[in-house]
Write a protein that holds these residues in place. Sequence first.
Motif, PDB file in Angstrom:
ATOM      1  N   PRO A 191      56.114  29.313 -59.787  1.00 24.34           N
ATOM      2  CA  PRO A 191      54.669  29.537 -59.948  1.00 24.34           C
ATOM      3  C   PRO A 191      53.879  28.248 -60.162  1.00 24.34           C
ATOM      4  N   GLY A 192      54.460  27.267 -60.874  1.00 25.61           N
ATOM      5  CA  GLY A 192      53.738  26.031 -61.115  1.00 25.61           C
ATOM      6  C   GLY A 192      53.459  25.239 -59.863  1.00 25.61           C
ATOM      7  N   LEU A 193      54.256  25.469 -58.832  1.00 23.49           N
ATOM      8  CA  LEU A 193      54.057  24.808 -57.540  1.00 23.49           C
ATOM      9  C   LEU A 193      53.377  25.730 -56.527  1.00 23.49           C
ATOM     10  N   GLN A 194      53.093  26.977 -56.941  1.00 20.56           N
ATOM     11  CA  GLN A 194      52.536  27.981 -56.023  1.00 20.56           C
ATOM     12  C   GLN A 194      53.455  28.129 -54.809  1.00 20.56           C
ATOM     13  N   ALA A 195      54.749  28.257 -55.123  1.00 19.44           N
ATOM     14  CA  ALA A 195      55.771  28.190 -54.073  1.00 19.44           C
ATOM     15  C   ALA A 195      56.725  29.371 -54.134  1.00 19.44           C
ATOM     16  N   VAL A 196      57.246  29.702 -52.962  1.00 18.31           N
ATOM     17  CA  VAL A 196      58.349  30.657 -52.808  1.00 18.31           C
ATOM     18  C   VAL A 196      59.451  29.941 -52.035  1.00 18.31           C
ATOM     19  N   HIS A 197      60.673  30.015 -52.554  1.00 24.25           N
ATOM     20  CA  HIS A 197      61.781  29.273 -51.954  1.00 24.25           C
ATOM     21  C   HIS A 197      62.863  30.248 -51.479  1.00 24.25           C
ATOM     22  N   PHE A 198      63.416  29.953 -50.296  1.00 23.26           N
ATOM     23  CA  PHE A 198      64.498  30.768 -49.730  1.00 23.26           C
ATOM     24  C   PHE A 198      65.723  29.901 -49.473  1.00 23.26           C
ATOM     25  N   LEU A 199      66.878  30.507 -49.630  1.00 26.24           N
ATOM     26  CA  LEU A 199      68.140  29.896 -49.222  1.00 26.24           C
ATOM     27  C   LEU A 199      68.747  30.782 -48.158  1.00 26.24           C
ATOM     28  N   PHE A 200      68.862  30.250 -46.940  1.00 23.94           N
ATOM     29  CA  PHE A 200      69.416  30.987 -45.814  1.00 23.94           C
ATOM     30  C   PHE A 200      70.889  30.616 -45.688  1.00 23.94           C
ATOM     31  N   LYS A 201      71.749  31.518 -46.075  1.00 24.94           N
ATOM     32  CA  LYS A 201      73.165  31.193 -46.228  1.00 24.94           C
ATOM     33  C   LYS A 201      73.882  31.148 -44.875  1.00 24.94           C
ATOM     34  N   ASN A 202      74.617  30.062 -44.677  1.00 22.03           N
ATOM     35  CA  ASN A 202      75.409  29.820 -43.464  1.00 22.03           C
ATOM     36  C   ASN A 202      74.558  29.846 -42.193  1.00 22.03           C
ATOM     37  N   HIS A 203      73.294  29.447 -42.342  1.00 19.53           N
ATOM     38  CA  HIS A 203      72.390  29.404 -41.199  1.00 19.53           C
ATOM     39  C   HIS A 203      72.784  28.297 -40.216  1.00 19.53           C
ATOM     40  N   LEU A 204      73.485  27.269 -40.716  1.00 21.75           N
ATOM     41  CA  LEU A 204      73.777  26.098 -39.888  1.00 21.75           C
ATOM     42  C   LEU A 204      75.200  26.100 -39.326  1.00 21.75           C
ATOM     43  N   ASP A 205      75.882  27.234 -39.378  1.00 23.20           N
ATOM     44  CA  ASP A 205      77.131  27.366 -38.621  1.00 23.20           C
ATOM     45  C   ASP A 205      78.107  26.227 -38.920  1.00 23.20           C
ATOM     46  N   ARG A 206      78.623  26.191 -40.154  1.00 24.75           N
ATOM     47  CA  ARG A 206      79.676  25.258 -40.582  1.00 24.75           C
ATOM     48  C   ARG A 206      79.171  23.869 -40.955  1.00 24.75           C
ATOM     49  N   GLY A 207      77.875  23.610 -40.882  1.00 27.59           N
ATOM     50  CA  GLY A 207      77.356  22.351 -41.381  1.00 27.59           C
ATOM     51  C   GLY A 207      77.036  21.338 -40.310  1.00 27.59           C
ATOM     52  N   VAL A 208      76.428  20.227 -40.767  1.00 26.48           N
ATOM     53  CA  VAL A 208      75.796  19.260 -39.881  1.00 26.48           C
ATOM     54  C   VAL A 208      76.743  18.693 -38.825  1.00 26.48           C
ATOM     55  N   GLY A 209      78.001  18.447 -39.170  1.00 24.83           N
ATOM     56  CA  GLY A 209      78.910  17.766 -38.247  1.00 24.83           C
ATOM     57  C   GLY A 209      79.390  18.619 -37.093  1.00 24.83           C
ATOM     58  N   VAL A 210      79.379  19.943 -37.254  1.00 27.31           N
ATOM     59  CA  VAL A 210      79.978  20.805 -36.236  1.00 27.31           C
ATOM     60  C   VAL A 210      79.070  21.951 -35.801  1.00 27.31           C
ATOM     61  N   THR A 211      77.882  22.052 -36.369  1.00 27.54           N
ATOM     62  CA  THR A 211      76.992  23.133 -35.935  1.00 27.54           C
ATOM     63  C   THR A 211      76.627  22.952 -34.460  1.00 27.54           C
ATOM     64  N   THR A 212      76.442  24.049 -33.770  1.00 26.36           N
ATOM     65  CA  THR A 212      76.077  23.983 -32.352  1.00 26.36           C
ATOM     66  C   THR A 212      74.575  24.100 -32.141  1.00 26.36           C
ATOM     67  N   THR A 213      73.804  24.204 -33.228  1.00 25.49           N
ATOM     68  CA  THR A 213      72.355  24.256 -33.075  1.00 25.49           C
ATOM     69  C   THR A 213      71.791  22.845 -32.958  1.00 25.49           C
ATOM     70  N   VAL A 214      70.672  22.706 -32.239  1.00 32.05           N
ATOM     71  CA  VAL A 214      70.030  21.393 -32.159  1.00 32.05           C
ATOM     72  C   VAL A 214      69.372  21.028 -33.489  1.00 32.05           C
ATOM     73  N   ASP A 215      69.044  22.016 -34.300  1.00 31.70           N
ATOM     74  CA  ASP A 215      68.466  21.753 -35.621  1.00 31.70           C
ATOM     75  C   ASP A 215      69.593  21.551 -36.624  1.00 31.70           C
ATOM     76  N   PHE A 216      70.391  20.521 -36.403  1.00 36.53           N
ATOM     77  CA  PHE A 216      71.625  20.363 -37.174  1.00 36.53           C
ATOM     78  C   PHE A 216      71.361  19.998 -38.630  1.00 36.53           C
ATOM     79  N   LEU A 217      70.179  19.487 -38.970  1.00 32.04           N
ATOM     80  CA  LEU A 217      69.831  19.173 -40.351  1.00 32.04           C
ATOM     81  C   LEU A 217      68.978  20.257 -41.009  1.00 32.04           C
ATOM     82  N   GLY A 218      68.683  21.319 -40.296  1.00 28.33           N
ATOM     83  CA  GLY A 218      67.897  22.409 -40.863  1.00 28.33           C
ATOM     84  C   GLY A 218      66.450  22.062 -41.138  1.00 28.33           C
TER      85      GLY A 218
END
Length: 628
Positions: free
Chosen positions: A577-604
């Motif tokens: 509330p102090g930041l007027q913010a809502v935060h989400f954690l999208f679990k396993n969205h990056l398919d095994r992590g930066v080194g092996v993910t097949t998405t172009v958005d490898f850093l999320g």
Amino acid sequence: MAFTGRPIRIAGASGSASDRRHAIAEFARYYPTDPVDVIIADFMSEFNMATAAGRRVDQGTVADGAAGASPAYDLSFLEALEPALEDLAKYGIKLAVNAGVTDTKGLYEVVMKMVQAKGLDLKVAWVSGDEVLPAIQQSLAGGKSDFRNIYTGEKLADWSFEPIYAQCYLGGLGIAAALAEGADIVLCGRVSDASPVIGAAYWYHGWQRHELDKLANAFVAGHLIECSNYVCGGNFTGFKELEHGGDGWANIGYPIAEISAEGDVVITKQAHSTGGAVTVDTCTSQLLYEIQGPWYFNSDVTAVLNGIHFEQRGVNRVSLHGVRSGPPPPTTKVGITARGGFQAEAWWFLTGLDIEAKAHMLEVQIRRLLAPFSDRFTSLKFDLLGSSLSDAPNQNRATAPLRIVVQAKGAEDLAPTRFLKPITDNIMQGYPGATFHLDLRQGFPRAIFQYYVTLLPQSAVQHQVHLPWKPTAKTRVLDIAPPPATKTYPAQQPSQPVTNNDKPVNVKNDFGPTVRGPLGWIVHARSGDKGSDANCGFWVRHRDEYLWLRSLLSVDTARQLLGDSQPGMEIDRFELPGLQAVHFLFKNHLDRGVGVTTTVDFLGKNVAEYLRSRLVDLPVRFLNRGKL
């Protein structure tokens, strides 16, 4: 021994191995008009940890004498350090960096040669203890832990890859001890990103381990400046307002954290002419990056973020408030590296009409051509990136790329005859205008590394500081004890799928007339990677917009906005509330992590940008204040 009552001024001079190289030297050169006490710089990431582990294991290092081997420390740090050395010595500025990657001792030896070649009297210390594969193996063999993956819950014994290296995240007290013993430069491997700031403030003010509130504030200050330009307007959704004034976008400045003996924090930036800005919004943007819930863990302290807020204190001056503290956890995070096989890519360009149909035609054809070899593939994906503009002003704006990415266990499984040649052979039967990218280098196999994240007791870590200038062997190595008091936190962070309101809110009707438009016309956002997870924080500029934001952004709405990315994804949500913010954690969205993910958005980092582009019902009265 504590210094005078003046706050310590700590400069953040690098956020990654890919940062610009000038900031260490610039901070040192401008000391007479803009003094800083300590410069910190971050050169490590999960990606270069894993790739450097492969170099260390496969090739050795230059420092080990392996002919022609690539060093397993960060070379870009040496480029940044060399022009700064004389001014660091002249003005007595301390430097603490995590550039050792997987060979901190080797980095020390190279830095000492640089110092000696310039005839400087600089004491260089280095920190060890982050290399923990033997401790992992011994504990696993002894049945003390099954080392579950913190992202997937998988047991290490069930992992289908063979570990070759493991690094844990160290706290900042080794750095503090080195500075207290007279070190001018402290070289680290995998300390946490904020640990150099914790260590510098702890040393400067003579803090004690039980002063958790002070440590927690320094921890958050470290998080705010460890990504360098990010807190000054880099990777910021309000970037358009920063274009004019100073150097605008051309040369975004680097930050400084001022931390008092009581733990009060002010974030500012370089005083000389640079672009960017330090505002409540730029600080909010960086704060929301990489956190995974209201409990923010470090080996030295836990920062509790529920009540955090910022205050603009002047031009490029923002104060931090509301951070609470808890004891550190008894464990520390460990990244385990394994050889993960090989990857290759190919790109095609599609223009004008019928882009989706052309992409589908290409995929059908190429899958058939690759069929004789595809039983050896562990992954094969076709991704159409973007779309063609309608009635585009030029041909390039009417063109969209299609990316084909493949992974396999062996390099021979992705030999040109089994991947690249069949793909390029398709051109004559292809879609209208069929064109592949002439730079075919990505079509040859490159090694990839799996990265498994787990927890190790801090008591199993041999955290040490090496002080080579000391006169006796006994005084050259200091042992850093684990924290005397810890707390075990639930594995699941607090999460609320929807906001808690006294009465139900209708986001379409309770805020006046609405129009359909992109979420990002009103809402800032910031996202990034943590292992295989992606986090994303949203915030608004005005207090009366916050009820609308937190009512709109439920877990179900977030899943809807993500579209068909991963429909069954687990999502955590919490409010700040102090930041007027809502935060989400999208679990396993990056398919095994930066080194092996097949998405172009490898850093999320583009998750936020995608979600801001999604259409929602926007209150007209908020839009009348001006679009972002």
